[in-house]
Design a protein around this motif. Structure first.
Motif, PDB file in Angstrom:
ATOM      1  N   GLU A 122       0.829  -1.216   0.000  1.00 55.12           N
ATOM      2  CA  GLU A 122       0.000   0.000   0.000  1.00 55.12           C
ATOM      3  C   GLU A 122       0.860   1.261   0.000  1.00 55.12           C
ATOM      4  OE1 GLU A 122      -2.195  -3.433   0.997  1.00 55.12           O
ATOM      5  OE2 GLU A 122      -0.424  -2.637   2.039  1.00 55.12           O
TER       6      GLU A 122
ATOM      7  N   GLN B 106       2.349   1.652  -3.396  1.00 49.72           N
ATOM      8  CA  GLN B 106       1.371   2.131  -4.371  1.00 49.72           C
ATOM      9  C   GLN B 106       1.236   3.650  -4.284  1.00 49.72           C
ATOM     10  OE1 GLN B 106      -1.916   3.498  -4.449  1.00 49.72           O
ATOM     11  NE2 GLN B 106      -2.202   3.065  -6.632  1.00 49.72           N
TER      12      GLN B 106
ATOM     13  N   ASP C 157       4.153   5.245  -5.997  1.00 46.40           N
ATOM     14  CA  ASP C 157       3.981   5.230  -7.448  1.00 46.40           C
ATOM     15  C   ASP C 157       3.053   6.354  -7.903  1.00 46.40           C
ATOM     16  OD1 ASP C 157       5.650   3.058  -7.784  1.00 46.40           O
ATOM     17  OD2 ASP C 157       4.025   1.587  -7.886  1.00 46.40           O
TER      18      ASP C 157
END
Length: 205
Positions: A95, A98, A101
């Motif tokens: 998480e 992510q 990103d």
């Protein structure tokens, strides 16, 4: 890691301008032995051709060379360095990664706006200053407000922090933070107090 050679243009005769500085800041922070080679624009086509002859399919600057291997593209380079350092600049969960990103991608959008402004008309530059830049500051302030700070994931610095810091510094945002983006102000202050970064910034003065 073995000694790293970083290659990038010298943009507008300013040593810290544009994408190569993101990688440079990470190398400095990590205390990695490296050399910075500035490529003249008229040299690049010949260098690019030689890289393609050696099997490079997407030749762009910046790139790094480590132990006769070459790695391209700013963010993938930064992820590679972090991975080689046992995830030093990655998150601790899927998480968190992510989120990193996402922030990388939206920082690329900001960079694209800046590039257009840099080469644009006065009207384009004014639109960047008066509309695009405030919107970017507002969005990144929200990202940094979501944690206890000072970094994107709290006390741990990660590779998008280098991108965001450099966009603030490169994109004309620094003077607009006070009074509007307290979390970004806290982030910038903490970033610039990191020992290796602090010494590097002093060397530029």
């Amino acid at each position: 890691m073995d000694k790293i050679t970083l290659y990038y243009f010298l943009v507008a005769n300013k040593v810290t301008l544009a994408r190569g500085e993101n990688v440079k800041l990470m190398l400095v922070d990590a205390g990695l032995d490296h050399k910075y080679v500035r490529v003249e624009r008229d040299e690049w086509p010949n260098i690019k051709g030689k890289l393609q002859e050696k099997g490079a399919h997407s030749c762009t600057l910046p790139y790094i060379e480590v132990d006769n291997q070459r790695f391209f593209k700013t963010v993938p380079i930064m992820r590679y360095i972090s991975t080689k350092l046992d995830g030093k600049y990655h998150g601790s969960t899927p998480e968190e990664n992510q989120l990193l990103d996402v922030v990388c991608e939206v920082s690329d959008v900001w960079f694209d706006h800046l590039k257009i402004s840099f080469a644009g008309s006065e009207e384009v530059k004014d639109n960047y200053t008066n509309n695009t830049l405030p919107a970017q500051i507002e969005m990144f302030e929200k990202f940094y407000a979501d944690c206890k700070g000072p970094y994107l994931l709290g006390e741990k610095i990660t590779y998008p922090d280098f991108l965001v810091y450099h966009m603030i510094d490169d994109g004309g945002a620094r003077e607009k933070l006070k009074g509007t983006a307290p979390n970004l102000v806290k982030f910038v202050e903490a970033f610039e107090e990191r020992p290796n970064i602090k010494n590097y910034l002093v060397s530029l003065a």
